[in-house]
Design an enzyme around this catalytic site. Sequence first.
Site, mmCIF file in Angstrom:
data_model
loop_
_atom_site.group_PDB
_atom_site.id
_atom_site.type_symbol
_atom_site.label_atom_id
_atom_site.label_comp_id
_atom_site.label_asym_id
_atom_site.label_seq_id
_atom_site.Cartn_x
_atom_site.Cartn_y
_atom_site.Cartn_z
ATOM 1 N N TYR A 1 -1.930 0.422 10.661
ATOM 2 C CA TYR A 1 -2.143 -0.229 9.366
ATOM 3 C C TYR A 1 -0.916 -0.080 8.468
ATOM 4 C CZ TYR A 1 -3.733 -0.824 4.556
ATOM 5 O OH TYR A 1 -3.833 -1.206 3.236
ATOM 6 N N THR B 1 0.820 -1.210 0.000
ATOM 7 C CA THR B 1 0.000 0.000 0.000
ATOM 8 C C THR B 1 0.853 1.259 0.000
ATOM 9 O OG1 THR B 1 -1.559 1.281 1.366
ATOM 10 C CG2 THR B 1 -0.121 -0.229 2.513
#
Length: 348
Positions: free
Chosen positions: A176, A133
């Site tokens: 995250y 990501t």
Amino acid sequence: MRRKVLITGGAGFIGSHVAEYYTKRDWEVVILDNLIRSKLFKSHKHSVEYNWQYLDKYSNIKKIKGDIRSKEDVKKALGKGVDMVIHTAAQPGVGFSIDNPYEDFSINAYGTLNVLECLREISPQATFIYCSTNKVYGQNVNKIPLHELETRYIYKDNQEGIPETFPIDFTGHTPYGVSKYTGDMYVQEYSYIYGMKTAVFRMSCIYGTRQFGFEDQGWMAWFIIATLTNKPITIYGNGKQVRDLLYVEDLIRAYDLFVESDLKHAVYNIGGGKDNTVSLLEFLNILEEELGKKPKVAFSDWRPSDQKVYISDISKIEKELNWRPKVSYREGIKKLIKWTKENTIFFK
């Protein structure tokens, strides 16, 4: 003899598209999924169950309900061996990671390590592709000087975007971002230390059909769903934050180009690049234009570690894999709107 691929998180948005792609190419496809996505987002909308059932129409897909954190489940899915693993399974919500850092780590970091180690034991020759990501770069992205325009921010120095060499340390990421980067590093290390063929794809905003968006993840799909069902949309910040958009089919094509290449290891930033960017405010205007109705919008404070502008510099993947996005963001948005309209029964 047919080649075999294991797709973790195969009932998710990206995973189910990967499964469909490879079954159409006559690979033997195995998907592993624990079907907890709806639970993670505290939703009664059974998005993962939809994609799980959607794949029933393909006879050469084997579905296994199991958890990437379980060695027994992963080894069952690998069977006697595979030619490739595409690791799409993850906990994808920033908000969830802040509230549940242990669970976030166990899925994104430990789960990735577990799949890597099981693969190394059973099929060390196989290719491993990791869905990373842009959040691995954290708030370092916000150190780039910006101009503020009426509907968006732009880079002050007109740079192409964020390259793979961009700094990652000494900044906030949210749990995250940290857990995904931990997995990212393990995937790289398994190439360096164990000689496995691995690729890391640091993805920007991926979107497409069969995407069940939530406020915390899949914002494009969520904005469309909310507008069609008259639900309120909350913009965190001023709405001028910008992302580059990549249609899911273009993403999978990049995976396949790496699989078929002679490259042993690679890290790529992947998204729509500078030609496929949109701000939240601009996207809301597109929705009003396409749907003929105005979204219900409220504004709130910026969220922790939100990136004001993230645009992928895709020059490396263009050069090494001869890849470029084929689906323009306006074309892709129309496809997603059409699918969502046809399936509003799942969102009411």
